[in-house]
Design a protein around this motif. Structure first.
Motif, PDB file in Angstrom:
ATOM      1  N   VAL A   1       0.846  -1.196   0.000  1.00  0.00           N
ATOM      2  CA  VAL A   1       0.000   0.000   0.000  1.00  0.00           C
ATOM      3  C   VAL A   1       0.883   1.248   0.000  1.00  0.00           C
ATOM      4  N   LEU A   2       0.564   2.185  -0.870  1.00  0.00           N
ATOM      5  CA  LEU A   2       1.354   3.415  -0.931  1.00  0.00           C
ATOM      6  C   LEU A   2       0.994   4.306   0.261  1.00  0.00           C
ATOM      7  N   PRO A   3       1.990   5.024   0.815  1.00  0.00           N
ATOM      8  CA  PRO A   3       1.700   5.838   2.014  1.00  0.00           C
ATOM      9  C   PRO A   3       0.537   6.818   1.794  1.00  0.00           C
ATOM     10  N   HIS A   4       0.399   7.386   0.590  1.00  0.00           N
ATOM     11  CA  HIS A   4      -0.701   8.341   0.419  1.00  0.00           C
ATOM     12  C   HIS A   4      -2.048   7.654   0.181  1.00  0.00           C
ATOM     13  N   HIS A   5      -2.077   6.330   0.271  1.00  0.00           N
ATOM     14  CA  HIS A   5      -3.348   5.598   0.219  1.00  0.00           C
ATOM     15  C   HIS A   5      -3.764   5.112   1.609  1.00  0.00           C
ATOM     16  N   ILE A   6      -3.144   5.701   2.626  1.00  0.00           N
ATOM     17  CA  ILE A   6      -3.463   5.296   4.009  1.00  0.00           C
ATOM     18  C   ILE A   6      -3.767   6.532   4.835  1.00  0.00           C
ATOM     19  N   VAL A   7      -4.819   6.464   5.637  1.00  0.00           N
ATOM     20  CA  VAL A   7      -5.082   7.538   6.606  1.00  0.00           C
ATOM     21  C   VAL A   7      -5.176   6.897   7.985  1.00  0.00           C
ATOM     22  N   ARG A   8      -4.332   7.368   8.876  1.00  0.00           N
ATOM     23  CA  ARG A   8      -4.405   6.896  10.266  1.00  0.00           C
ATOM     24  C   ARG A   8      -5.040   7.986  11.098  1.00  0.00           C
ATOM     25  N   GLY A   9      -5.882   7.606  12.035  1.00  0.00           N
ATOM     26  CA  GLY A   9      -6.504   8.614  12.882  1.00  0.00           C
ATOM     27  C   GLY A   9      -6.495   8.206  14.346  1.00  0.00           C
ATOM     28  N   GLN A  10      -6.705   9.213  15.187  1.00  0.00           N
ATOM     29  CA  GLN A  10      -6.816   8.954  16.634  1.00  0.00           C
ATOM     30  C   GLN A  10      -7.919   9.856  17.169  1.00  0.00           C
ATOM     31  N   PHE A  11      -8.845   9.298  17.946  1.00  0.00           N
ATOM     32  CA  PHE A  11      -9.974  10.136  18.370  1.00  0.00           C
ATOM     33  C   PHE A  11      -9.607  11.123  19.471  1.00  0.00           C
ATOM     34  N   GLN A  12     -10.258  12.284  19.382  1.00  0.00           N
ATOM     35  CA  GLN A  12     -10.041  13.378  20.332  1.00  0.00           C
ATOM     36  C   GLN A  12     -11.333  13.626  21.106  1.00  0.00           C
ATOM     37  N   ALA A  13     -11.180  14.211  22.290  1.00  0.00           N
ATOM     38  CA  ALA A  13     -12.368  14.495  23.103  1.00  0.00           C
ATOM     39  C   ALA A  13     -13.200  15.601  22.458  1.00  0.00           C
ATOM     40  N   VAL A  14     -14.490  15.573  22.735  1.00  0.00           N
ATOM     41  CA  VAL A  14     -15.350  16.678  22.331  1.00  0.00           C
ATOM     42  C   VAL A  14     -15.452  17.607  23.533  1.00  0.00           C
ATOM     43  N   ALA A  15     -15.094  18.863  23.327  1.00  0.00           N
ATOM     44  CA  ALA A  15     -15.041  19.805  24.454  1.00  0.00           C
ATOM     45  C   ALA A  15     -16.387  19.843  25.180  1.00  0.00           C
ATOM     46  N   GLY A  16     -16.312  19.725  26.481  1.00  0.00           N
ATOM     47  CA  GLY A  16     -17.527  19.779  27.297  1.00  0.00           C
ATOM     48  C   GLY A  16     -18.249  18.439  27.383  1.00  0.00           C
ATOM     49  N   GLN A  17     -17.854  17.461  26.573  1.00  0.00           N
ATOM     50  CA  GLN A  17     -18.539  16.150  26.625  1.00  0.00           C
ATOM     51  C   GLN A  17     -17.521  15.036  26.848  1.00  0.00           C
TER      52      GLN A  17
ATOM     53  N   ILE B   1      -8.233   3.631  10.871  1.00  0.00           N
ATOM     54  CA  ILE B   1      -7.406   3.519   9.673  1.00  0.00           C
ATOM     55  C   ILE B   1      -8.296   3.366   8.447  1.00  0.00           C
ATOM     56  N   ALA B   2      -7.903   4.042   7.387  1.00  0.00           N
ATOM     57  CA  ALA B   2      -8.577   3.865   6.090  1.00  0.00           C
ATOM     58  C   ALA B   2      -7.490   3.588   5.073  1.00  0.00           C
ATOM     59  N   LEU B   3      -7.739   2.655   4.177  1.00  0.00           N
ATOM     60  CA  LEU B   3      -6.723   2.313   3.170  1.00  0.00           C
ATOM     61  C   LEU B   3      -7.367   2.056   1.815  1.00  0.00           C
ATOM     62  N   ARG B   4      -6.603   2.382   0.793  1.00  0.00           N
ATOM     63  CA  ARG B   4      -6.999   1.976  -0.551  1.00  0.00           C
ATOM     64  C   ARG B   4      -6.088   0.826  -0.954  1.00  0.00           C
ATOM     65  N   VAL B   5      -6.718  -0.287  -1.291  1.00  0.00           N
ATOM     66  CA  VAL B   5      -5.979  -1.532  -1.477  1.00  0.00           C
ATOM     67  C   VAL B   5      -6.203  -2.054  -2.897  1.00  0.00           C
ATOM     68  N   HIS B   6      -5.145  -2.573  -3.500  1.00  0.00           N
ATOM     69  CA  HIS B   6      -5.273  -3.149  -4.846  1.00  0.00           C
ATOM     70  C   HIS B   6      -4.928  -4.621  -4.841  1.00  0.00           C
TER      71      HIS B   6
ATOM     72  N   PRO C   1      -0.878  10.033  13.970  1.00  0.00           N
ATOM     73  CA  PRO C   1      -2.213   9.907  13.388  1.00  0.00           C
ATOM     74  C   PRO C   1      -2.976  11.232  13.356  1.00  0.00           C
ATOM     75  N   LYS C   2      -3.884  11.353  12.397  1.00  0.00           N
ATOM     76  CA  LYS C   2      -4.712  12.561  12.268  1.00  0.00           C
ATOM     77  C   LYS C   2      -5.805  12.530  13.336  1.00  0.00           C
ATOM     78  N   PRO C   3      -6.052  13.692  13.960  1.00  0.00           N
ATOM     79  CA  PRO C   3      -7.123  13.700  14.963  1.00  0.00           C
ATOM     80  C   PRO C   3      -8.515  13.618  14.316  1.00  0.00           C
ATOM     81  N   TYR C   4      -9.435  12.945  14.980  1.00  0.00           N
ATOM     82  CA  TYR C   4     -10.847  13.037  14.576  1.00  0.00           C
ATOM     83  C   TYR C   4     -11.681  13.109  15.841  1.00  0.00           C
ATOM     84  N   GLU C   5     -12.810  13.759  15.722  1.00  0.00           N
ATOM     85  CA  GLU C   5     -13.630  13.965  16.907  1.00  0.00           C
ATOM     86  C   GLU C   5     -14.295  12.650  17.307  1.00  0.00           C
ATOM     87  N   SER C   6     -14.230  12.325  18.581  1.00  0.00           N
ATOM     88  CA  SER C   6     -14.938  11.157  19.090  1.00  0.00           C
ATOM     89  C   SER C   6     -16.421  11.294  18.732  1.00  0.00           C
ATOM     90  N   GLY C   7     -17.008  10.246  18.192  1.00  0.00           N
ATOM     91  CA  GLY C   7     -18.423  10.302  17.794  1.00  0.00           C
ATOM     92  C   GLY C   7     -18.637  10.811  16.376  1.00  0.00           C
TER      93      GLY C   7
END
Ligand code: BG6
Length: 482
Positions: free
Chosen positions: A270-286, A308-313, A454-460
């Protein structure tokens, strides 16, 4: 079909997996009349219990995790009668002689290693030393089966020094899920889909395993594993294989596993630009409902991916040119596992451009609400002209097939009974596991070498924005997680 009486020993019998999954699954099979009271289930663990306290523990686990009408009509008590307990040291000599006394000669004998892989070797050695294994012995091992190719090879070699491959049942519980098995039936028992199941007619395939839960309670393991090792190397890989493989000649263990192995071996790096790694972050106040990964993991500097999201061949005749997009993550907007086969547009629209683009989609929903939907394009009813709309042909299993009010069988029910029957079809072979690691290892090594964060993403949320971009770049989009 009832199975013959058996002896099943569960190592790690007081642990989470045994209490939440294995024993409730056995209970439900008992309620279904699949095995009788002559069978013995022997819990073995380090904790001090006698038979009665262990039975009480199991009864409350079943009531909590798998409430069933059998809990009320006396069946639970009958099931508990099949249970014994042995206090045992996996790394010492305590309890092994007592365990031997509980086993009945001449029966199918299965040992379930519901413990960390660090103990597999000790258990296998002692089973051998105490003469507890017979020709009819099977062992069941859980994931994680190693953490890379090297450790998986070591585990395979160690198991092979005590057992034949035909005695080793490597569980991937996704293979026991009803809809996963149905995927094979839909593909190989209908004429409708298989002729179209290739790059000529399929634009791309999406495999999503989204979870709304976090990692609470398993932080120690998960923070060292991450989504790639925890989910992609095994569960998503299996789904990919069953979706992409060639038809095996027969529904038999090696025929099926040979075809899955060919898929794994045909995967491109898999090519590096075909992969997205993420890590969840808290939602402020929740923060209570939507905490951050680092808080849950108790590791403020963790760079482990919870998404993780990947494009696979797959470089083979059938799939060249058709990408597979895989994604999985924790604390996403919903719990939803779906395989979507996105067919190409019709080559020419006789209804004109204004009717828009319409394509067939076959959706296989693994959970919740298991079922299969086929999206077809029809004319919008009414006199308003030739307007086209997409409608689902829907087969929700619970409505169509399930007995009313009953949950579909859990994956473990099917898999444990297959162990007793000696059917390895839905279990992974050693070479398959190694091939999967051989594909994942360079991806992980590349992150480690580059110190990838990893790229942050909001929990939920549905996951990191970069995963949307991964699709957008290819003029495609993810199906909604719902
Ligand atoms: C396990 C993973 O194998 O599968 C967990 O270790 C994950 O992290 C679980 O939550 C998902 O299983 P299911 O059956 O709930 O989809």
């Amino acid at each position: 079909i009832p199975v013959d009486p058996f002896d099943l020993v569960i190592f790690g019998a007081t642990g989470d997996l045994a209490q939440r999954k294995i024993l409730p699954a056995l209970f439900r099979r008992f309620c279904a009349g699949q095995f009788c009271k002559a069978s013995r289930i022997i819990g073995a663990a380090r904790t001090m219990h006698d038979r009665d306290t262990y039975r009480a523990m199991v009864a409350s686990a079943i009531r909590e995790h798998a409430p069933h009408r059998g809990c009320e009509d006396g069946t639970l008590e009958q099931f508990l009668d099949t249970l014994d307990y042995v206090q045992l040291e996996a790394t010492g000599e305590t309890g092994w002689k007592a365990l031997a006394e509980h086993l009945t000669p001449g029966r199918v004998r299965a040992f379930y290693f519901s413990v960390g892989p660090g103990l597999f070797g000790e258990l296998a050695q002692r089973l051998h030393d105490y003469g507890l294994t017979t020709q009819e012995t099977r062992i069941v091992v859980e994931k994680p089966f190693g953490r890379d190719l090297h450790s998986a090879q070591e585990l395979n070699a160690m198991l092979a020094s005590h057992f034949r491959e035909s005695q080793i049942y490597r569980i991937d519980h996704y293979l026991g899920k009803e809809t996963v098995q149905n995927l094979m039936v839909v593909r190989f028992a209908n004429m409708l889909f298989e002729p179209l199941w290739n790059s000529q007619y399929v634009d791309h395939i999406q495999i999503t395993v989204a979870e709304s839960a976090g990692i609470a309670g398993r932080a120690e393991y998960y923070d060292r594993a991450g989504a790639m090792r925890d989910m992609v190397q095994n569960h998503l890989m299996q789904l990919l294989c069953l979706t992409a493989m060639e038809p095996p000649a027969r529904f038999e263990p090696d025929a099926l596993r040979d075809e899955k192995l060919k898929v794994i071996r045909a995967l491109d790096p898999v090519l590096p630009h075909h992969i997205v790694r993420g890590q969840f972050q808290a939602v402020a106040g929740q923060e209570a409902a939507h905490p951050s990964y680092r808080d849950e993991a108790g590791n403020p500097r963790s760079t482990t991916e919870s998404y993780i999201a990947l494009r696979v061949h797959i470089s083979n005749w059938r799939w060249a040119g058709t990408p597979f997009y895989l994604r999985t993550g924790k604390r996403l907007v919903a719990r939803s596992s779906v395989i979507s086969v996105m067919f190409k547009d019709a080559p020419h629209s006789i209804f004109g451009q204004e009717c828009g683009r319409h394509a067939n989609v076959l959706t296989i929903r693994l959970q919740p609400n298991e079922g299969i939907t086929f999206q077809v394009t029809i004319k919008e009813p009414g006199p308003g002209g030739m307007r086209l709309i997409d409608v689902p042909l829907d087969m929700t299993f619970a409505e169509a097939l399930g007995p009313e009010g009953e949950d579909p069988p859990d994956a473990y029910e099917r898999l444990i009974m297959d162990v007793i029957r000696g059917n390895q079809t839905l279990f992974m072979r050693g070479d398959e596991v190694e091939a999967a690691w051989a594909w994942t290892d360079p991806i992980i090594a590349d992150w480690e070498q580059r110190g990838e964060v990893p790229k942050p993403y909001e929990s939920g949320s549905p996951g990191p924005g970069d995963a949307e971009l991964l699709m957008k770049r290819d003029q495609r989009y993810w199906r909604g997680i719902k």
